[in-house]
Each structure stands twice: as C-alpha cells, then as structure tokens.
Motif scaffolding. Structure first.
Motif, mmCIF file in Angstrom:
data_model
loop_
_atom_site.group_PDB
_atom_site.id
_atom_site.type_symbol
_atom_site.label_atom_id
_atom_site.label_comp_id
_atom_site.label_asym_id
_atom_site.label_seq_id
_atom_site.Cartn_x
_atom_site.Cartn_y
_atom_site.Cartn_z
ATOM 1 N N UNK A 166 0.951 -1.128 0.092
ATOM 2 C CA UNK A 166 -0.104 -0.091 0.043
ATOM 3 C C UNK A 166 1.042 1.136 -0.010
ATOM 4 N N UNK A 167 0.319 2.377 -0.373
ATOM 5 C CA UNK A 167 1.047 3.533 -0.177
ATOM 6 C C UNK A 167 -0.261 4.680 0.197
ATOM 7 N N UNK A 168 0.108 5.621 1.129
ATOM 8 C CA UNK A 168 -0.753 6.294 1.749
ATOM 9 C C UNK A 168 0.080 7.593 1.725
ATOM 10 N N UNK A 169 -0.669 8.895 0.913
ATOM 11 C CA UNK A 169 -0.024 10.001 0.510
ATOM 12 C C UNK A 169 -0.974 11.239 0.945
ATOM 13 N N UNK A 170 -0.426 12.092 1.720
ATOM 14 C CA UNK A 170 -1.096 13.289 2.130
ATOM 15 C C UNK A 170 -0.462 14.556 1.460
ATOM 16 N N UNK A 220 1.017 23.409 -0.595
ATOM 17 C CA UNK A 220 2.583 23.085 -0.571
ATOM 18 C C UNK A 220 2.855 22.090 -1.833
ATOM 19 N N UNK A 221 4.069 22.208 -2.207
ATOM 20 C CA UNK A 221 4.452 21.214 -3.187
ATOM 21 C C UNK A 221 4.700 19.913 -2.591
ATOM 22 N N UNK A 222 5.493 20.119 -1.211
ATOM 23 C CA UNK A 222 5.736 18.673 -0.795
ATOM 24 C C UNK A 222 4.768 17.936 -0.107
ATOM 25 N N UNK A 223 4.770 16.640 -0.468
ATOM 26 C CA UNK A 223 3.712 15.701 0.099
ATOM 27 C C UNK A 223 4.555 14.732 1.102
ATOM 28 N N UNK A 224 3.545 14.120 1.956
ATOM 29 C CA UNK A 224 4.307 13.208 2.786
ATOM 30 C C UNK A 224 3.593 11.851 2.479
ATOM 31 N N UNK A 274 7.841 0.612 -10.649
ATOM 32 C CA UNK A 274 9.432 1.083 -10.742
ATOM 33 C C UNK A 274 9.801 2.487 -10.533
ATOM 34 N N UNK A 275 8.550 3.251 -10.876
ATOM 35 C CA UNK A 275 8.951 4.718 -10.852
ATOM 36 C C UNK A 275 8.053 5.345 -9.878
ATOM 37 N N UNK A 276 8.787 6.429 -9.020
ATOM 38 C CA UNK A 276 8.018 7.283 -8.166
ATOM 39 C C UNK A 276 8.430 8.625 -8.487
ATOM 40 N N UNK A 277 7.517 9.228 -9.149
ATOM 41 C CA UNK A 277 7.771 10.882 -9.404
ATOM 42 C C UNK A 277 7.372 11.722 -8.428
ATOM 43 N N UNK A 278 8.159 12.620 -8.070
ATOM 44 C CA UNK A 278 8.061 13.511 -6.987
ATOM 45 C C UNK A 278 8.140 14.856 -7.632
ATOM 46 N N UNK A 279 7.008 15.583 -7.020
ATOM 47 C CA UNK A 279 6.868 16.949 -7.348
ATOM 48 C C UNK A 279 8.137 17.842 -7.057
ATOM 49 N N UNK A 280 8.581 18.529 -8.243
ATOM 50 C CA UNK A 280 9.800 19.469 -7.767
ATOM 51 C C UNK A 280 9.224 20.917 -7.860
ATOM 52 N N UNK A 281 8.159 21.067 -8.461
ATOM 53 C CA UNK A 281 7.789 22.712 -8.648
ATOM 54 C C UNK A 281 6.357 22.466 -9.014
ATOM 55 N N UNK A 282 5.653 23.233 -8.310
ATOM 56 C CA UNK A 282 4.212 23.640 -8.746
ATOM 57 C C UNK A 282 3.716 25.126 -8.599
ATOM 58 N N UNK A 301 -2.236 13.801 -4.935
ATOM 59 C CA UNK A 301 -1.004 13.904 -4.225
ATOM 60 C C UNK A 301 0.114 13.827 -5.155
ATOM 61 N N UNK A 302 -0.372 13.256 -6.530
ATOM 62 C CA UNK A 302 0.580 13.033 -7.386
ATOM 63 C C UNK A 302 1.007 14.060 -8.616
ATOM 64 N N UNK A 303 1.617 13.835 -9.575
ATOM 65 C CA UNK A 303 2.035 14.991 -10.517
ATOM 66 C C UNK A 303 0.659 15.155 -11.207
#
Lengths: 532, 184
Positions: free
Chosen positions: A132-136, A141-145, A384-392, B112-114
């Motif tokens: 599982x993956x739980x995201x908030x 904010x750009x950053x997510x946890x 295989x991939x986990x894209x993170x937000x760099x900028x928004x 939460x994603x892009x």
C-alpha cells in the motif's frame, strides 16, 4: 404409408438439444468459478476505501491519552491509526496526528513506525499481505508526505478531500509587551513573567473541536521575542545598564494549576522545557543564559496528564537580569519564586498574565487548510517509478516568473481560469522560469493551457536545457486547433535526458499573437522528477 | 423403443395388445419439449435483463465519495469568524457561480501525484419558494451535459442567511446544492 419412423430423428434432435443446453449452462457457470480471482481489484478498492475512512473519519485508538502522544517505546499500545481530530469532525485532520503518522523509520525499529508491519496492523487490517501507499498533500504546498511503496500499474485506491487543522500560536514581541504594560519600570534583578491558559474558557467558548484550542490534544506555542528590548538603557549609571552588556538568565519555568480554588505546582518534565534563542533542541536544564528569544511549547500529552480540562494553567518564567534593570515582568511573585504562592501572586492587581485565548490580537487562531489524502492498495510487485513534485504553481499566490514584456501578461481570475491563471494577450509575449532539476531524472511537466485566437497566431509551451538560450516545444496551440476554444486543456509530457539533473532547466510559455483580442491561458503547472 | 415404430394402440399394429416401450417415446418427447420451453424462457428472460459492468459501482462510489468530500469541505469554514465557501457563494449579493466552479474543480481534480484528474461537473441549487413550491436554479458548470456522460450525483444542504427564492431574510434558509460530476 403412415407410420412413426420419423420419431427416431426427433429423439436425436431432442437429445442433442438437451445436451447443447446443458453444455451452454455449464459454460455459463465457468466465469463464476473464476470470481475469486477476478475480484482482487474490487478487493483492493474496498480495502483502500476502508483505510481511507479510518484515516479521515476516525481519531484512532487509544483516545486518551491520544495515540499520537505515544512515543516509540510505547507504540505497541497503539491499536488503530486515525487522523481525524475527533469522531464528530470527519475530514478534519489533526496536524499532530499527521506528524506522528508519517514519522517513519526504514532501518531502526525503535525509532518511528515501520512500513509495512506497523501500518498494516493499525490502518490496513486483514491477514492478506497487501502492499500500500498512503499519501497526503497540503494543497498549498508542493511537498507531500507518504508512506509505502512505489505504485504499480494496477491498484485499488480512494481519494479523500480533507482539511488539516493548524495549530494556534502566540508571539509576544517588543510592541506587544509595550502595549500591554509587560515591562516593569523599576530596576530589579528578579523578574517573573506569567502566561495563563484557561482551559475552562477555551473548551467552553467554542465547542466545535475543529476550531477549538484544546491544549490536551494540540500543541500550543508561545514565542517571546525581543527580550533585550525590554531593558531600559542607562549608560551613565554605575554600573552602566546597556542592552549589549546586560545578561539575562532564565532561572526556572514553573507550571501551576488552579483547580476548584486551589493552586498546585505541577512538575515540568525536561521534555517540555522551552527552546532558547532559536535552538532546535529543548533546554536540558535551568538556569540558562538567554539573548533574545524563548519558545514555550507544551506537549498535549503533558497537559492531558494533568487532567486539567476544567482548570486554569499558569506558566511562569523567572529571569535574573544583571545588572538590575527594567525587564519583561507582569507578575507579582509573593513571597518569592521558590515558595511561590499562587493565590497571592495571580489573584493580585499587579499581576496581568498574558492570556492564551480566542482573541486574534493575542493568539493566532487555528485555521483549516485544504489537503488531499490518497490510499492505494495492491498485491504483488511494486512499481518501478516514483515521480515526486519538484515545482508547482497554480498562480494563486505571489508570481515569480520572468515576463517579457510584462505589459502583455496579467494574472486573470475570469473564465476559463480556475482561480487565478496567467493570461497572455494582445502582443508577442513570453514568460519563463528556471527550475533546477539537480537530484532528479525522468522529468515530467504538466500544465493546463488554452487559447482564443484570431488567424495566424499561436501559443507554445516549451522547455530549455540552458536557461532559455535554446527552446524545445512541448505543445503549440495554433489558431483553429481543437484547443483554440477559450477553454483550459490539461497536458502532460515526459522530457528527454537533457532535462535531468540540470540546474539551468527552464520552463516557458510564449504567445505569438499581436492582434488585440488574442489570448492564451496557462494554469496549474507542475514539474516532477524521479529522485536519483 | 420399438424399432418398427408405430402406435401400440392401433389395431393394424402387429404388436397391439403386447407390452412394449413405444409409449416411452412420447414421454421423452414431452419432457424434452418441456425442458426446451423452460430453457427458452430462461434464455429470453436472461437476454432482456440489463447488466452493468461488474466494477462500475466501484468507480461510481469513489466519485460520489470524492464529490461528497468536496462539498463538505466547501461547507466547512476556515475559522470561526468566517462563513463557509458555499455559504459565501450562495449568500452573497449575487450567487457566485464562477467561484464555485473554481473551487470545485480545484478540490476535485487535485491529487497527491503529479498528474491532475479530469473531473467535470454541472451544479444547481434548489430552494423552497413562498408558495411552498421548489425551484431549481443552475449554479455553475464546467462542461455542458450532453447525456452521454456517466455522471454521479452528490448533494449538500447549505444554510444561507439571506433573502432566498423570494422568501424574506427573516431566518436562515436551507438550500440544496446538487452536483452532477463525471470524468472526461
């Protein structure tokens, strides 16, 4: 001749028909045999939904003291995670619970929660070993946890829209101290400053937990700044009194509880000692020298352990200032600080404690912020991939793009913009911004773009690997294209390797539209990448 | 079965008067015909039933939950000194459909994603008039409904303190906000 010989073929026909029907019947049953396999995706969705409900609508268990107050050695006493402030306020999440929930350790089992075991037992439930993956994500904010693994291609999920309750805080600075008469005009060595948390009023004046200041559930924070400014300088005195040479010592911090007319001194554990001069760790012991700032941060579990829901809590700080001078002082300490008499000190006209209450002039009130919570559940291989937000940038706040020329750009709030968006109009104009992608590869860009053009004009989204010297077109909308309909359209692009780990990566938008009335709209820009 | 066939009751049948299995033929035919009729009826009834894809209700449920959350959040004030966004949208001097659209799309499409979601909506509100009838008024929409969308409906009662639907502002009114939402 009439006879019944033909009946033989009718028998065959009947038999064959019965066989065919039986065959069809059996075949139609076969999918039913596979239902157990087929329902996994449905099961993932159901498990994700259940976890989403638990996290957003339940405060978790134990409730008192709240589960988030359990330290790592006691984490095994936590039965169920839940991020809601209370069961009466679904979708309103507690910042303290969120901070504790996402306190993850990947290596040391005695520090933070461990994925997946600690979360599986308390949020996912069931015997099946789901991934599982739980995201908030705080929308502003750009950053997510997040906690969990990388998403695979197929998974069950639920998305919940929530609000996060911020914490209250107060700042007592020079102007506040002056305006509230917190500076004792007599020259003295010992000064006492006190603050009052009246739980009876805090819990009684506002009943809704979403807006309540509940010190036993949420951390309170009081910043006392500009301490030296409360010293009145006398350079000609003997010894001379100057702010530069005066020393301030925080001798002690004491907590008194007033319950049914009786004052009692509550021991202060070192885990609730104040922070001095911006130090990130708490003061280990008293006394301690102070230059300018003290931050009092009381943990909710400490207040909860006092059983002070219907009590008044006085926080007192005792200072020694050398040489004797004026200082921050609002408390008449009788007979002395070491044998502090609450009744004589606090029920005294000379004592005017700072009151932590619902007055916005005194305390920054807790506010609710929008956020998104997503739960994804699957089994088997992870992605295989986990894209993170760099900028928004959704252009709702300040704007820090380079505009050329600025006369052709405005920040529009009318249709088709959602909130505020960029509107380029009436002339050839461009905007750009450099976004370092150092530490990231597999760069992706998404944005909303739309246009309303007269013939021969266009708008282009583009990126540059060299700060804007050379440009690569991502998407161009020309006059009469399907997107030339005065509506925003979403676009997402994966960029080539030249965008990876590039400090000069630049994103830009250019309007070629010199005719009055030509307009291009851009909104909701997000740049993402995969950490190296 | 008599290989020669023939009805054992007929007088010209040489086997008449003897016990044989000729009658069995008719029994089997009768049972088979009955089975055929039952099967045919079963197939016809099955064929006329309308089935949806097995998982459709899951995505519908997810969308309903999301829409319900969005309306709930929009009806939750940021702090005690302000009204909720839905109250401000409906309770202003004029109903602010543009603000509703902006906020509803932002909250429902953020992830939460892009990548963002592609949810569209058509919203209206319903209130009771002085003559006790109800009236439904368009609020806002991000796309026109063509009828082909697979939309779900979410609603929220909002308390608005103003003169509404020709009722005087003597007390707060309940207004039903109704949103049809779907994915592009």
């Amino acid at each position: 001749m009439t006879n019944d010989n033909g009946n033989l073929s009718i028998d065959f026909l009947v038999g064959f028909t019965v066989f065919i029907l039986a065959f069809i019947w059996v075949v139609s049953m076969i999918p039913g045999l596979l239902i157990g396999l087929q329902s996994y995706s449905i099961d993932y969705d159901a498990v994700a939904y259940r976890t989403g409900v638990i996290l957003t609508e339940d405060p978790g268990w134990p409730a008192s003291p709240a589960w988030e107050s359990y330290g790592d050695p006691q984490k095994f006493n936590i039965t169920r995670f839940g991020l809601a402030i209370s069961k009466d306020t679904p979708n309103i999440l507690s910042q303290d619970k969120i901070n504790r929930f996402f306190n993850i350790s990947t290596t040391n089992p005695s520090v933070g929660f461990i994925y997946p075991d600690d979360y599986h037992q308390r949020a996912i439930f069931g015997d099946y070993p789901y991934n599982f993956k739980i995201s908030l994500r705080d929308i502003n904010e750009v950053r997510k946890r997040s906690v969990g693994e990388r998403l695979p291609e197929g998974y069950g999920s639920i998305r919940r829209v929530v609000k996060i309750k911020g914490t209250s805080n107060a700042t007592i600075n020079e102007s506040y101290s002056l305006s509230h008469g917190y500076i004792k005009s007599d020259n003295a060595t010992t000064h006492v400053f006190s603050m009052l948390i009246n739980n009876t009023k805090l819990l009684g004046d506002i009943r809704n937990p979403a807006y309540q200041i509940d010190t036993s559930r949420e951390q309170i924070l009081i910043n006392i700044t500009d301490l030296k400014s409360t010293i009145t300088e006398f350079p000609t005195a003997v010894p001379p009194i100057t702010r530069a040479t005066s020393s301030i010592s925080l001798e002690d911090m004491k907590i008194y509880k007033l319950d049914a007319g009786i004052y009692s001194n509550i021991p202060l554990p070192a885990s609730n000692n104040p922070f001095i001069d911006g130090n990130s760790t708490r003061l280990p012991s008293f006394p301690a020298n102070v230059n300018e700032n003290i931050t009092v941060k009381l943990n909710p579990q400490y207040i909860d352990s006092m059983k002070a829901q219907n009590s008044q809590i006085y926080i007192t700080l005792q200072f020694n200032v050398t040489p004797a001078s004026t200082f921050l002082n609002n408390t008449r300490a009788l007979p002395d600080i070491n044998n502090f008499d609450g009744k004589l000190s606090f029920e005294n006209a000379s004592t005017t404690p700072f009151i932590y209450d619902y007055n916005p002039a005194n305390v920054t009130q807790p506010t609710l912020r929008d956020a998104i919570l997503e739960v994804a559940v699957w089994s088997g291989n992870t992605g295989l991939e986990s894209i993170e937000d760099l900028f928004s940038d959704d252009f709702e706040g300040s704007h820090t793009w380079i505009e050329n020329p600025s006369s052709g750009i405005d920040w529009d709030v009318n249709f088709p913009c959602v909130g505020t968006c960029i509107r380029a109009r009436d002339e050839n104009v461009s905007i750009q911004r450099t976004i370092s992608t150092i530490g990231y590869s597999s760069i992706s860009v998404s944005f909303d773009m739309g246009a309303s053009f007269s013939p021969g004009n266009s708008v282009a989204a583009r990126w540059s690997p060299d700060g804007g010297t050379t440009w690569n077109i991502l998407k161009q909308i020309n006059d009469n294209d399907p997107e030339d309909d005065n509506t925003l359209h979403p676009f997402t692009y994966s960029l080539p390797a030249g965008a990876d780990n590039n400090p000069a990566f630049t994103l830009g938008f250019a309007l070629a539209g010199a005719n009055p009335g030509d307009k291009a709209y851009i909104d909701n820009i997000v740049v993402g990448g995969m950490p190296n | 079965m008599d290989p020669r066939g023939g009805n054992p009751l007929r007088k010209d049948n040489p086997c008449a008067g003897r016990a044989n299995s000729d009658g069995q033929l008719y029994t089997i035919e009768g049972i088979a015909a009955g089975l055929i009729m039952i099967m045919t009826a079963y197939l016809v009834v099955n064929a006329t039933s309308v089935y949806t894809a097995g998982d459709t209700h899951i995505s519908d449920m997810q969308l309903e939950q999301l829409g319900s959350d969005v309306l709930k959040i929009m009806d939750t004030p940021e702090n005690v000194t302000v009204n909720s966004e839905l109250q401000m949208i409906l309770g202003g001097a004029t109903v602010d459909g543009a603000r509703f659209k902006s906020r509803f799309l932002a909250l429902s499409n953020n992830r939460t994603q892009l990548n963002r979601d592609h949810i569209q909506f058509d919203a209206s509100y319903t209130c009771r008039k002085q003559d006790n009838s109800t009236v439904t008024i368009p609020l806002s929409s991000s796309r026109n409904l063509t009828g082909g969308e697979h939309a779900v409906r979410v609603t929220k009662w909002v308390i608005v303190d103003k003169a509404f639907c020709d009722l005087p502002a003597t007390k707060p009114r309940a207004v039903l906000v109704e949103v049809l939402m779907w994915r592009d």
